[in-house]
Design a protein around this motif. Structure first.
Motif, PDB file in Angstrom:
ATOM      1  N   THR A 295       1.558 -59.329  73.363  1.00 26.83           N
ATOM      2  CA  THR A 295       1.784 -57.987  74.033  1.00 26.83           C
ATOM      3  C   THR A 295       0.918 -56.650  73.443  1.00 26.83           C
TER       4      THR A 295
ATOM      5  N   MET B  89       5.584 -58.932  77.441  1.00 26.61           N
ATOM      6  CA  MET B  89       4.707 -58.879  78.817  1.00 26.61           C
ATOM      7  C   MET B  89       3.378 -58.865  78.383  1.00 26.61           C
TER       8      MET B  89
ATOM      9  N   LYS C 228       4.970 -57.201  87.960  1.00 26.56           N
ATOM     10  CA  LYS C 228       5.088 -58.159  86.859  1.00 26.56           C
ATOM     11  C   LYS C 228       5.638 -59.708  87.972  1.00 26.56           C
TER      12      LYS C 228
ATOM     13  N   THR D 146       8.733 -52.924  82.581  1.00 31.58           N
ATOM     14  CA  THR D 146       7.706 -51.974  82.449  1.00 31.58           C
ATOM     15  C   THR D 146       7.787 -50.503  83.503  1.00 31.58           C
TER      16      THR D 146
ATOM     17  N   HIS E 116       5.226 -61.612  82.788  1.00 31.84           N
ATOM     18  CA  HIS E 116       6.401 -61.672  81.983  1.00 31.84           C
ATOM     19  C   HIS E 116       6.279 -63.158  81.411  1.00 31.84           C
TER      20      HIS E 116
END
Length: 539
Positions: A50, A122, A148, A208, A255
């Motif tokens: 991430t 993420m 996502k 997000t 994700h």
């Protein structure tokens, strides 16, 4: 485009943000700083990926900070080699735990004008932060939502992933055609990017999301008592605050891992249900238990009772009872009067100048369904609706139900009902009131008319006149049997005989008057015994 202190606030209709025109990616100069807050509990490898993706963002590094909130990881989390230039790890504040608590910790120390929540698993495309932040440069009452999909962990090191993000070639790493789609994205496409959505907060589900920092704090942050569904509950409060939800599919992300809802959907749904049932009144499907009291009521009923000497105590009590006994049981009653200005201390109880108001306070101060307030709050949120009406016109049994159905039908923000000589009653939508406040409207009604619409109605529509019951035909009597109504009347009248159609219904006869000329009825056995004894003695 706004920066500094000047803010343009166009009156957006419902959630149709079409009047806003965001700049093209890469074709503008950002001005607002962004704080990316990442709550994390373990999962060091995914966190490394991430952060590697965030280190390759197109948003200026000088305007971005990253705050990783370590929510009790064992071993503690560490910063990897590849991170954005302004990145730090902070421990979750003492006294709590969980995603909500960690997010509040990060937001409390954030310096950015924009708060961007991002989950620790993420991986975002290089334009992700820029795509969401560009909307917040247009106005200050938006909540932006990124895209996502769900994928398995990639067989890449953080350094390799970083290079792919910077080169804009993540599609070579993740085959999005095989990725598990998000149900929220399906809703977004079905509702024209949420422009036509009635409840856009439904899709604001965490991983997000970004908003202005003042917006985050204005609604009190995220509820740390909600351990599942904290993102939906937070989004609901944002909705009643009046924000507009803007999904931007250019803010792409994946994700890592399959969501818990897909692994055990039934258990995941059950875990969320009690939290949302108490805190999101619009989820009527979760409030089916009869006789329950919920944390956040469905409707606030406001009555002004300051002039109780003119209104009358009994009238106020009757109006309160009508509000609590209606078909909409999920109600909080607010009685507005100068309660706090009632003098305390020694006073003449019967000769008290505030005698009537004190009686009302004692009548209602111990009922949890009734609140005593000196003034009306600017908005009922998070309660979604607020009714205000005169005490002289008590609510009918289904008046609230009818009024809510009316505003839900056309999504209006305000309903005004003409009550003739008694004035008017109103039903306000918290979302519309919140929007008017965010727009800084001097004329709230005009603002609501522009953003949600104002509906008008008359009393008969919401207080329908109930038709009088039709008289029932008298039943035909049977021989030797009294009519039911007559039988009951005969009992109440001491056994009076009734004649119908030449037939006499048997009953206990009344004693005749002395002038009736009729013989006396048979006497009791005691009377006959006493008469026989007197006759024997006399003989």
């Amino acid at each position: 485009m706004t920066g500094g202190t000047a803010v343009d606030r166009p009156p957006i209709r419902h959630n149709d943000y079409s009047p806003l025109d965001p700049p093209p990616l890469g074709g503008w100069d950002p001005e607002l700083s962004v704080s990316v807050v990442i709550p994390a509990h373990g999962g060091q490898h995914r966190l490394d990926l991430t952060l590697a993706a965030l280190a390759a963002q197109t948003y200026p590094a000088s305007l971005m900070e990253v705050i990783v909130v370590d929510d009790g990881s064992d071993p503690p989390l560490r910063l990897p080699e590849i991170v954005p230039s302004n990145t730090r790890i902070v421990p979750s504040a003492p006294g709590g735990w969980g995603i909500a608590h960690a997010l509040n910790t990060g937001a409390a120390v954030a310096d950015g004008r924009i708060i961007q929540r991002l989950d620790a698993d993420m991986v975002v495309w290089r334009e992700h932060i820029e795509a969401l932040a560009r909307w917040h440069h247009l106005t200050d009452y938006l909540v932006t939502i990124g895209a996502k999909r769900f994928v398995e962990d990639p067989p890449l090191s953080p350094a390799q992933l970083h290079e792919r993000v910077r080169a804009g070639s993540l599609e070579e790493v993740f085959d999005l055609s095989k990725a598990l789609p998000s149900s929220t994205e399906q809703t977004i496409f079905r509702t024209d990017g949420l422009r036509n959505s009635r409840n856009p907060y439904h899709v604001c589900t965490g991983p997000t999301v970004s908003m202005r920092r003042e917006t985050f704090h204005a609604v009190g942050g995220i509820d740390p008592g909600v351990l599942r569904g904290e993102d939906t509950e937070f989004a609901y409060r944002l909705a009643t605050h009046g924000v507009v939800f803007v999904p931007d599919m250019a803010a792409r992300a994946v994700h890592l891992g399959i969501p818990a809802q897909r692994r055990d959907r039934q258990r995941a749904v059950r875990a969320v249900a009690p939290y949302l049932a108490h805190r999101v009144p619009l989820r009527r499907d979760l409030r089916k238990d009869g006789g329950r009291r919920w944390l956040v009521p469905y409707v606030e009923v406001v009555m002004h009772v300051g002039a109780v000497e003119e209104t009358g105590e009994e009238r106020v009590r009757a109006a309160v009872s009508a509000a609590l006994e209606g078909s909409v049981a999920d109600v909080l009653v607010t009685l507005v009067a100068p309660w706090s200005r009632l003098p305390e201390g020694r006073r003449p109880v019967l000769g008290d100048p505030s005698f009537e108001l004190r009686l009302l306070r004692e009548h209602f101060s111990h009922d949890e369904r009734i609140r005593l307030a000196d003034e009306v709050s600017p908005t009922p949120g998070p309660t979604p609706f607020r009714y205000t009406g005169p005490v002289s016109v008590p609510l009918g049994r289904d008046s609230l139900e009818r009024m809510i159905a009316a505003v839900q039908d056309d999504r209006s923000g305000l309903l005004v009902v003409d009550l003739g000589d008694e004035g008017q009653a109103t039903l306000e939508r918290a979302e519309a009131l919140g929007r008017a406040r965010l727009l800084g409207a001097d004329d709230v009604v005009t603002s609501i008319k522009a953003t949600h619409g104002v509906r008008h109605g008359d009393q008969a529509e919401f207080w329908p006149v109930r038709p009088a019951p039709r008289p029932q035909p008298s039943p035909r009597p049977q021989a030797g049997k009294p009519l039911p109504a007559q039988s009951g009347r005969a009992e109440r009248q001491g056994g009076k005989a009734e004649c119908q159609g030449g037939r006499t219904a048997p009953s206990t006869p009344r004693l005749p008057s002395p002038s009736s000329g009729l013989s006396a009825p048979p006497r009791s056995w005691r009377a006959r015994l006493r008469s026989a004894i007197r006759t024997f003695r006399a003989g």
